[in-house]
Write a protein that holds these residues in place. Structure first.
Motif, PDB file in Angstrom:
ATOM      1  N   LEU A 169       7.320  -6.991  12.959  1.00 51.75           N
ATOM      2  CA  LEU A 169       7.599  -5.934  11.726  1.00 51.75           C
ATOM      3  C   LEU A 169       8.693  -6.715  10.670  1.00 51.75           C
ATOM      4  O   LEU A 169       8.238  -6.624   9.620  1.00 51.75           O
ATOM      5  CB  LEU A 169       8.182  -4.782  12.308  1.00 51.75           C
ATOM      6  N   PHE A 201       7.708   0.966   4.176  1.00 52.01           N
ATOM      7  CA  PHE A 201       6.592   1.129   4.980  1.00 52.01           C
ATOM      8  C   PHE A 201       7.230   1.524   6.594  1.00 52.01           C
ATOM      9  O   PHE A 201       8.370   1.380   6.640  1.00 52.01           O
ATOM     10  CB  PHE A 201       5.837  -0.246   5.454  1.00 52.01           C
ATOM     11  N   TYR A 247      -2.874   2.661   5.535  1.00 50.14           N
ATOM     12  CA  TYR A 247      -2.201   2.002   6.725  1.00 50.14           C
ATOM     13  C   TYR A 247      -2.918   0.677   6.768  1.00 50.14           C
ATOM     14  O   TYR A 247      -4.222   0.351   6.477  1.00 50.14           O
ATOM     15  CB  TYR A 247      -2.658   2.600   7.956  1.00 50.14           C
ATOM     16  N   GLN A 271       6.488  -9.346   8.723  1.00 52.53           N
ATOM     17  CA  GLN A 271       5.728  -8.780   7.904  1.00 52.53           C
ATOM     18  C   GLN A 271       6.317  -8.228   6.767  1.00 52.53           C
ATOM     19  O   GLN A 271       6.148  -8.425   5.522  1.00 52.53           O
ATOM     20  CB  GLN A 271       4.679  -7.702   8.693  1.00 52.53           C
ATOM     21  N   ARG A 272       7.645  -7.796   6.877  1.00 52.80           N
ATOM     22  CA  ARG A 272       8.376  -7.303   5.798  1.00 52.80           C
ATOM     23  C   ARG A 272       8.843  -8.593   4.937  1.00 52.80           C
ATOM     24  O   ARG A 272       8.849  -8.332   3.699  1.00 52.80           O
ATOM     25  CB  ARG A 272       9.870  -6.623   6.446  1.00 52.80           C
ATOM     26  N   TYR A 310       6.317   1.824  10.938  1.00 61.44           N
ATOM     27  CA  TYR A 310       5.424   1.079  11.838  1.00 61.44           C
ATOM     28  C   TYR A 310       4.951   2.123  13.027  1.00 61.44           C
ATOM     29  O   TYR A 310       5.747   2.523  13.620  1.00 61.44           O
ATOM     30  CB  TYR A 310       6.394  -0.028  12.499  1.00 61.44           C
ATOM     31  N   ILE A 368       0.779  -0.501  10.199  1.00 60.13           N
ATOM     32  CA  ILE A 368       2.001  -0.232   9.255  1.00 60.13           C
ATOM     33  C   ILE A 368       1.377   0.547   8.209  1.00 60.13           C
ATOM     34  O   ILE A 368       0.565   0.314   7.372  1.00 60.13           O
ATOM     35  CB  ILE A 368       2.419  -1.754   8.631  1.00 60.13           C
ATOM     36  N   LYS A 390       1.779   2.107   4.454  1.00 60.47           N
ATOM     37  CA  LYS A 390       2.460   1.673   3.092  1.00 60.47           C
ATOM     38  C   LYS A 390       2.237   2.973   2.307  1.00 60.47           C
ATOM     39  O   LYS A 390       1.350   3.405   1.978  1.00 60.47           O
ATOM     40  CB  LYS A 390       1.580   0.629   2.449  1.00 60.47           C
TER      41      LYS A 390
END
Length: 228
Positions: free
Chosen positions: A110, A126, A141, A113-114, A128, A133, A135
């Motif tokens: 996570l 977003f 998603y 990804q951020r 989780y 994930i 948005k």
């Protein structure tokens, strides 16, 4: 998401790497001493979204080399952080983030990804949910880096099931909140949309369960142990 994991202790890393795989990350493991000798290539050939240095050594000169890369680099797997010295070393070297050895794999992914999203100027918030994930700004998603391609109504329906689940959400509540009324037409629309959502979720670990005559609920594939 293609991660390059650089590590020199495969036996100790197997559990962590497997947990990353279960969460949908593409993993390329290279057991090597990249960049430690003069003239050595810093990375193997290949295209990656991010690099993880896992129990790989924290020599300042090596960290500085990785910190100068044009892609995010993360340091993970270290348990002894006396006076947070290792974390400070990483920040000073320009490393994107630092994870202790007890950080769950989903949290690692996570945070990676951020940072990737922020680098792409995707600043919307977003959330989780298992492997998904959400948005909010896109009303969609994402799973394994790809968006499901939901319509606004599909998004609202899936969001309701995820946030009020994982137990059953009564059909009457779905109709009232999503379609604002209950009649045969809206019931048929709900059933049709559930079928479409199941199709778009078919490759994920998220499933929609039918409580016959009562409602619907979210069910996760329990083959993955890492959940947030």
């Amino acid at each position: 998401m293609q991660l390059l994991v650089l590590t020199g202790k495969l036996r100790e890393d197997e559990d962590f790497i497997e947990r990353l795989r279960q969460e949908g990350a593409g993993i390329c493991i290279k057991i090597s001493e990249y960049g430690k000798k003069e003239g050595d290539p810093l990375l193997p050939d290949g295209r990656y979204d991010a690099v993880i240095l896992y129990k790989w050594g924290l020599e300042p000169e090596i960290l500085q080399k990785f910190g100068n890369l044009e892609l995010p680099v993360f340091v993970a797997g270290y348990g002894d952080r006396e006076n947070y010295y290792e974390e400070i070393m990483c920040l000073e070297a320009g490393i994107a983030d630092y994870f202790g050895e007890d950080t769950p794999a989903p949290i690692v992914l996570l945070r990676i990804q951020r940072i990737l999203d922020l680098l792409k100027r995707d600043t919307g918030s977003f959330h989780y949910y298992h492997d998904l994930i959400e948005k909010e700004d896109r009303m969609d998603y994402r799973w394994k880096g790809e968006y499901l391609g939901l319509t606004p109504t599909e998004y609202r329906l899936l969001h309701l099931l995820l946030t009020e689940g994982p137990g059953m959400v009564e059909k009457e509540r779905l109709l009232a909140l999503i379609w604002k009324k209950q009649d045969e037409k809206t019931e048929n629309a709900c059933e049709a949309m559930i079928r479409k959502l199941r199709g778009k979720l078919s490759e994920t670990t998220v499933m929609i369960r039918n409580y016959y005559g009562k409602g619907y609920g979210i069910q996760f594939d329990d083959s993955t142990e890492c959940k947030v």
